[in-house]
Design a protein around this motif. Structure first.
Motif, PDB file in Angstrom:
ATOM      1  N   LYS A   1       0.828  -1.212   0.000  1.00  0.00           N
ATOM      2  CA  LYS A   1       0.000   0.000   0.000  1.00  0.00           C
ATOM      3  C   LYS A   1       0.862   1.261   0.000  1.00  0.00           C
ATOM      4  N   LYS A   2       1.878   1.273   0.840  1.00  0.00           N
ATOM      5  CA  LYS A   2       2.727   2.455   0.919  1.00  0.00           C
ATOM      6  C   LYS A   2       3.626   2.576  -0.309  1.00  0.00           C
ATOM      7  N   LEU A   3       4.007   1.436  -0.884  1.00  0.00           N
ATOM      8  CA  LEU A   3       4.790   1.480  -2.119  1.00  0.00           C
ATOM      9  C   LEU A   3       3.931   2.005  -3.271  1.00  0.00           C
ATOM     10  N   ARG A   4       2.669   1.597  -3.311  1.00  0.00           N
ATOM     11  CA  ARG A   4       1.768   2.110  -4.350  1.00  0.00           C
ATOM     12  C   ARG A   4       1.586   3.614  -4.206  1.00  0.00           C
ATOM     13  N   ARG A   5       1.502   4.069  -2.962  1.00  0.00           N
ATOM     14  CA  ARG A   5       1.364   5.508  -2.712  1.00  0.00           C
ATOM     15  C   ARG A   5       2.603   6.264  -3.176  1.00  0.00           C
ATOM     16  N   LEU A   6       3.779   5.695  -2.948  1.00  0.00           N
ATOM     17  CA  LEU A   6       5.019   6.330  -3.390  1.00  0.00           C
ATOM     18  C   LEU A   6       5.108   6.367  -4.911  1.00  0.00           C
ATOM     19  N   LEU A   7       4.697   5.289  -5.568  1.00  0.00           N
ATOM     20  CA  LEU A   7       4.741   5.266  -7.032  1.00  0.00           C
ATOM     21  C   LEU A   7       3.818   6.328  -7.628  1.00  0.00           C
ATOM     22  N   LYS A   8       2.664   6.523  -7.009  1.00  0.00           N
ATOM     23  CA  LYS A   8       1.767   7.579  -7.486  1.00  0.00           C
ATOM     24  C   LYS A   8       2.397   8.952  -7.282  1.00  0.00           C
TER      25      LYS A   8
ATOM     26  N   LEU B   1       7.341   3.972  10.264  1.00  0.00           N
ATOM     27  CA  LEU B   1       5.979   4.436  10.015  1.00  0.00           C
ATOM     28  C   LEU B   1       5.724   4.634   8.528  1.00  0.00           C
ATOM     29  N   ALA B   2       6.730   5.090   7.799  1.00  0.00           N
ATOM     30  CA  ALA B   2       6.523   5.426   6.400  1.00  0.00           C
ATOM     31  C   ALA B   2       6.752   4.253   5.468  1.00  0.00           C
ATOM     32  N   CYS B   3       7.442   3.230   5.910  1.00  0.00           N
ATOM     33  CA  CYS B   3       7.701   2.083   5.024  1.00  0.00           C
ATOM     34  C   CYS B   3       7.804   0.814   5.841  1.00  0.00           C
TER      35      CYS B   3
END
Length: 369
Positions: free
Chosen positions: A82-89, A367-369
């Motif tokens: 989820k957080k990786l998808r957010r970073l890619l966006k 928290l962020a990753c």
């Protein structure tokens, strides 16, 4: 080999506390977030980023690279989809922003392949790297995934509720706070992380990702703290309202005297000898003494009533002032809420608890990753 020096040197001269207070306001905190809460948030974010940089430097050394690049940070985030998808966006939107700033139109991109690759460099960089480590196709599928981010949606709904009762001045301040980010102060952000003392330094794209992760860490801290604050609020008819975390009670009690300093001083003032009522006069022994004692006792009584009424008014003013101050501070996120949120986030529960965090090392939960 040590890749990062002590982080305390860079933090003495550089601080993001004022910016963090504005960010916290835009993310759901009170209009005037507490200074001590912002200091605590800054310390947590700084510690998390320094540890993340250390691990990214180790990954970079294993690859034989001379700088920390986006690939190293993507590798550390690979387990949290989820957080990786957010970073890619975010990287995709950064490419869009570069197109707008450079004024490149879509027709020109189709004609010139070199310009297209150069403009979409972040997305292409991430796609090439994830393609090299993806064995199941789950990571590459994120580029085609248009799933709604529940966390982002909740933050937007909270911001909408937050602005309903704002006037034009407050809304302008809110919009200004929402535009703040660590990436807009790149030089200060580098000094804050003390990048000059690092043997393996992050490149420009890696610094963009680190600035994004720093803001996401602040946002997640506010999200968790608001949940803690909601849980700790007394609810009528709740049979479990007494079951409060012992850790929260400890931190809350440690900060309570500071927050309630005015009320405690008011209490001591009420119990002080100056505010004790005058003693009751003793009955006189003779008529002469009784006649002489009536006048002073009457004067004493009238003076005492006047003084009591004046002091009672002062006490009411003090009570109202203290109550207003406590009420204003109670709306803001307290340091105890942040500490309790961190405790809950890193708490291990159940047999699968070591696998709940996407990347855990040396007992630290990111928290962020």
């Amino acid at each position: 080999m040590s890749t990062i020096a002590s982080s305390s040197g860079g933090r003495k001269s550089t601080s993001f506390t004022p910016e963090l207070q504005s960010m916290m306001f835009s993310l759901g905190d009170a209009r005037r977030p507490l200074h001590e809460t912002a200091i605590l948030v800054e310390d947590i974010v700084h510690t998390q980023l320094i540890n993340l940089l250390q691990q990214a430097a180790e990954v970079s050394q294993l690859r034989g690279a001379r700088v920390i690049s986006a690939e190293d940070l993507l590798f550390l985030m690979r387990k949290d989809k989820k957080k990786l998808r957010r970073l890619l966006k975010y990287m995709l939107f950064r490419d869009y922003k570069s197109k707008i700033v450079k004024g490149i139109e879509e027709d020109d991109l189709l004609e010139d392949k070199f310009n297209s690759n150069n403009t979409n460099k972040r997305q292409k960089l991430a796609q090439d790297f994830l393609n090299s480590i993806d064995q199941t196709g789950e990571l590459l599928a994120m580029f085609e995934d248009d799933e709604i981010d529940d966390v982002k949606q909740e933050r937007m709904e909270r911001a909408e509720r937050q602005t309903r009762m704002m006037d034009s001045v407050q809304y302008a301040e809110f919009c200004e706070s929402r535009q703040l980010s660590f990436s807009k102060k790149a030089s200060k952000f580098r000094d804050w992380l003390d990048c000059s003392s690092m043997e393996i330094k992050p490149n420009a794209v890696a610094m963009e990702i680190l600035a994004y992760l720093a803001y996401e860490t602040v946002a997640q801290l506010v999200d968790l703290a608001l949940l803690v604050k909601q849980d700790m609020a007394p609810k009528a008819g709740d049979p479990f309202s007494h079951a409060i975390s012992a850790t929260f009670i400890q931190y809350h009690n440690s900060t309570e005297p500071h927050l309630l300093g005015q009320s405690t001083s008011m209490k001591t003032t009420l119990d002080s000898p100056e505010n004790t009522p005058p003693p009751t006069p003793t009955p006189p022994a003779s008529a002469g003494q009784q006649h002489l004692g009536k006048t002073p006792s009457g004067a004493l009584g009238n003076g005492g009533i006047g003084q009591d009424s004046t002091k009672s008014k002062q006490r009411k003013r003090k009570k109202s002032t203290a109550a207003c101050g406590i009420e204003a501070q109670s709306d803001a996120i307290q340091p105890s809420h942040i500490r309790e949120a961190i405790r809950r986030y890193g708490h291990k529960i159940g047999p699968l608890s070591p696998f709940t965090s996407a990347y855990r090392r040396n007992g630290m939960t990111f928290l962020a990753c």
